[in-house]
Design an enzyme around this catalytic site. Sequence first.
Site, PDB file in Angstrom:
ATOM      1  CE  LYS A 270      39.411  45.859  38.370  1.00 23.51           C
ATOM      2  NZ  LYS A 270      38.341  46.232  39.311  1.00 23.51           N
TER       3      LYS A 270
ATOM      4  NE  ARG B 175      36.129  48.896  45.929  1.00 23.39           N
ATOM      5  CZ  ARG B 175      36.320  48.131  44.874  1.00 23.39           C
ATOM      6  NH1 ARG B 175      36.974  46.995  44.994  1.00 23.39           N
ATOM      7  NH2 ARG B 175      35.873  48.494  43.694  1.00 23.39           N
TER       8      ARG B 175
ATOM      9  CE1 TYR C 100      62.747  23.036  47.023  1.00 19.41           C
ATOM     10  CE2 TYR C 100      61.142  23.555  45.312  1.00 19.41           C
ATOM     11  CZ  TYR C 100      62.432  23.615  45.807  1.00 19.41           C
ATOM     12  OH  TYR C 100      63.408  24.246  45.089  1.00 19.41           O
TER      13      TYR C 100
ATOM     14  CG  MET D 230      59.848  30.409  40.868  1.00 20.14           C
ATOM     15  SD  MET D 230      61.216  31.492  41.334  1.00 20.14           S
ATOM     16  CE  MET D 230      61.302  31.318  43.088  1.00 20.14           C
TER      17      MET D 230
HETATM   18  C1  LIG Z   1      37.019  45.773  38.814  1.00 20.96           C
HETATM   19  C2  LIG Z   1      35.808  46.606  38.802  1.00 20.96           C
HETATM   20  C3  LIG Z   1      34.789  46.376  37.854  1.00 20.96           C
HETATM   21  C4  LIG Z   1      34.782  45.179  36.937  1.00 20.96           C
HETATM   22  O1  LIG Z   1      34.383  44.028  37.669  1.00 20.96           O
HETATM   23  P1  LIG Z   1      34.200  42.595  36.973  1.00 20.96           P
HETATM   24  O2  LIG Z   1      33.692  41.710  38.050  1.00 20.96           O
HETATM   25  O3  LIG Z   1      35.558  42.173  36.513  1.00 20.96           O
HETATM   26  O4  LIG Z   1      33.267  42.786  35.840  1.00 20.96           O
HETATM   27  C5  LIG Z   1      33.746  47.283  37.800  1.00 20.96           C
HETATM   28  N1  LIG Z   1      33.684  48.337  38.648  1.00 20.96           N
HETATM   29  C6  LIG Z   1      34.613  48.560  39.600  1.00 20.96           C
HETATM   30  C7  LIG Z   1      34.465  49.723  40.526  1.00 20.96           C
HETATM   31  C8  LIG Z   1      35.704  47.704  39.712  1.00 20.96           C
HETATM   32  O5  LIG Z   1      36.618  47.921  40.670  1.00 20.96           O
END
Ligand SMILES: *Cc1c(COP(=O)(O)O)cnc(C)c1O
Length: 365
Positions: free
Chosen positions: A30, A128, A256, A304
Amino acid sequence: MELSAPALRRNMIRVRELVGSDVGILPVVKADGYGLGVAEVVAALEPCEPWGYAIETVAEGRRLRSLGVRRPALILAPVPPGEVEAAVAAELRLAISSIEALERVNEAAAALAREAIIHVEIDTGIGRAGFDWRQVGHWGPEVDRLTNGRVRWEGVYSHFFSASDVESNAMDIQGDRFKEALRGLSGQRDGRWIEHICNSPGLLRRPDLGLGLVRPGIFIYGGRTWPGLPEPEPVVRVRARVVLVREVPDGTTLGYGATYRARGKERWATLGIGYGDGIPRALGNGGAALVQGRRVPIIGRISMGVTVVDITELPESSVKSGDEVTIVGEDGSEHISLEEVARISGSISHEVLTRLSPRLPRVWL
Ligand SMILES: *Cc1c(COP(=O)(O)O)cnc(C)c1O
């Protein structure tokens, strides 16, 4: 950003060794492969023959398809109603957390006259998403009824909320809840689905909960989960160049807000990197960089596009504009880990990686 495909692959092989050969691996790619670049990540992992890839959005799934990935791709989050049909059309597997969502998948499969594949998410405490683990008796038969036609019920999974907190027993409790829910479902389909619950810390701490699949993310990208648990090889280095070296008199203010002021005569090096490249602004007046294998403090607020380090302690005239400086990674015997950057900026290594911006060139080794 320097990225090591061999290190990424070795971390994946490490996961394979930890879970054994009977468990499928579903690497989580992802957010553009945790910010590294999904095309290169997938190319590096393909020789390991993962079971499939996990993503979070329909667009990410379509990207995988456009890269020629034919393996299963599972969307690990509820999909907005308007995108369900596109997901089914791209042969993306959908995580299901409600009967309403499953009905929509049925409609999409009927409209497209093709099969849709789902994994049922069970909420064992993360809250969630997912069906409530205590109410299997309510939703289990409904899911069963709605997966008799064009929709195939392939998997059941849950997600840990505290797997990286080794002091907490939440993981064991969630593991027990998951198993209890699975027992409650066993009347359906003779339990012929793939079960999965482990993210990176989960599979490191409880490889026995590997069940059918594991879902490693941060571990394969080189993020450590907890001291004492097996450590991955670093995959990512972030380096910048010195663009200016200056000697400043006592009292010179910096950045800044003028939050830093020279205490006596100091030498400062300006680096061509800043929060616009994804370097956490919170590293200003607290973080460090490595110059010539030595740790130097980041002073003042990060801008930045520029960051300033104090090099007064280094031999005079030894640092020149054009020199390389390490923000994440090793230089000589010194090392700045993702976890260090995360800790100082009040975050986690996942966020540090995914915030590295497209302005930073990704150089794959
Ligand atoms: C992001 C995610 C993972 C991977 O988690 P890590 O801590 O990066 O290994 C696995 N399962 C779900 C549902 C996730 O959202």
